[in-house]
Enzyme design. Structure first.
Site, mmCIF file in Angstrom:
data_model
loop_
_atom_site.group_PDB
_atom_site.id
_atom_site.type_symbol
_atom_site.label_atom_id
_atom_site.label_comp_id
_atom_site.label_asym_id
_atom_site.label_seq_id
_atom_site.Cartn_x
_atom_site.Cartn_y
_atom_site.Cartn_z
ATOM 1 N N TYR A 158 -23.553 -55.948 24.750
ATOM 2 C CA TYR A 158 -22.312 -56.643 24.369
ATOM 3 C C TYR A 158 -22.135 -57.915 25.196
ATOM 4 O O TYR A 158 -21.893 -58.996 24.653
ATOM 5 C CB TYR A 158 -21.122 -55.696 24.560
ATOM 6 C CG TYR A 158 -19.827 -56.240 24.019
ATOM 7 C CD1 TYR A 158 -19.568 -56.256 22.650
ATOM 8 C CD2 TYR A 158 -18.848 -56.737 24.867
ATOM 9 C CE1 TYR A 158 -18.373 -56.759 22.147
ATOM 10 C CE2 TYR A 158 -17.644 -57.232 24.374
ATOM 11 C CZ TYR A 158 -17.407 -57.241 23.010
ATOM 12 O OH TYR A 158 -16.226 -57.745 22.525
ATOM 13 N N LYS A 162 -22.156 -61.761 23.702
ATOM 14 C CA LYS A 162 -20.936 -62.574 23.791
ATOM 15 C C LYS A 162 -21.181 -63.827 24.643
ATOM 16 O O LYS A 162 -20.676 -64.906 24.334
ATOM 17 C CB LYS A 162 -19.779 -61.723 24.323
ATOM 18 C CG LYS A 162 -19.359 -60.610 23.370
ATOM 19 C CD LYS A 162 -18.864 -61.174 22.039
ATOM 20 C CE LYS A 162 -18.429 -60.119 21.055
ATOM 21 N NZ LYS A 162 -17.830 -60.658 19.831
#
Ligand SMILES: NC(=O)c1ccc[n+]([C@@H]2O[C@H](COP(=O)([O-])OP(=O)(O)OC[C@H]3O[C@@H](n4cnc5c(N)ncnc54)[C@H](O)[C@@H]3O)[C@@H](O)[C@H]2O)c1
Length: 254
Positions: A158, A162
């Site tokens: 993640y 991002k």
């Protein structure tokens, strides 16, 4: 026509069936935009588009899997065909990756995170930009995260996707500034959505366990991100491109 800062604009949102994407689509509609809700979950997206129409707005729902080139191309072109143009694109869909250390994270889970969170934004931007060029400009809003800046153990896939989105937005901004297309990331802190309910078991537990990690002492609400999305979509942010708007209750300030 509805008056508002987005009157006459067409906005497309991916991951729009719920959470931050839905709140943003609703806020765009409240500000006068025609909105397209793209999601894997087409039944919910259709119901939410119908609710916007019942409230006097213009909306459509489109099935879309942001991992899939043909699916994204078809959906984006269907929106332009129905509403005539696209001025705002919010690339917002992301998948939930189970917490795991880099050693324990499976290659499948890693690839899935990259496919939805990063390739999905690449594909959505790739097919949006030609419509924005025809429109004489536009605003691309990429939902990143405070975790684009702040690392968290067990969230490697993640955090990596991002973080990459911040750079992708900057590249799009530089490549298309001359065509008056702006690209920015919007980085929420913990926001009370189904994503956190799934992660923590329920939203009460999420609020209790994760709210205090935010100096303001609570999780954010989807509408608090949606208002920032309206700002990025509108001419109020006309001098902002290649940047990141962090709305995280102070999470990254520590
Ligand atoms: N909620 C938070 O705390 C938080 C914090 C920081 C960043 N974000 C980011 O905000 C965005 C929205 O988060 P949310 O909490 O509203 O998410 P959510 O999980 O509640 O909703 C995500 C939506 O995306 C859709 N989706 C998933 N995979 C898809 C695919 N392959 N193609 C099309 N649609 C797909 C889902 O069906 C769902 O409707 C995400 O990019 C997320 O990473 C959320």
């Amino acid at each position: 026509m509805v008056e508002g800062v987005l009157a006459g604009k067409v906005a497309l949102v991916t991951g729009a069936a719920r959470g931050i994407g839905l709140a943003s689509a609703q806020a765009f509609a409240d500000e006068g935009a025609a909105v397209a809700l793209l999601d894997l979950d087409i039944a919910t997206a259709e119901a939410e588009a119908a609710a916007i129409i019942s409230a006097g707005g213009r909306a459509m729902a489109c099935p879309c899997d942001v991992r899939d080139d043909a699916s994204v191309r078809t959906a984006v072109n269907a929106v332009a065909a129905k509403f005539g143009t696209i001025n705002v694109g919010m690339c917002n869909a992301a998948t939930l990756t189970q917490p795991a250390s880099i050693v324990d994270l499976s290659l499948d889970a890693w690839n899935q995170a990259l496919a939805v969170n990063l390739t999905g934004v690449f594909l959505t931007s790739k097919y949006l930009i030609p419509h924005m060029i025809l429109a004489g400009g536009g605003s691309i809003i990429i939902t990143a995260s405070q975790m684009a800046r702040v690392a968290t153990p067990l969230r490697g896939a993640y955090c990596a996707t991002k973080g990459a989105l911040l750079q992708l937005a900057k590249v799009i901004a530089l490549e298309h500034a001359a065509q008056k297309i702006r690209a920015n990331t919007l980085s929420p802190g913990g926001i009370a959505t189904d994503r956190l309910a799934q992660q923590f078991g329920d939203l009460e537990t999420a609020e209790r366990e994760w709210g205090p990690a935010h100096p303001l002492g609570r999780l954010g609400q989807p509408v608090e991100i949606a208002r920032a999305a309206v700002y990025l979509a509108s001419d109020d942010s006309r001098f902002m491109t290649g940047s990141d708007l962090l709305i995280d209750g102070g999470y990254a300030a520590r």
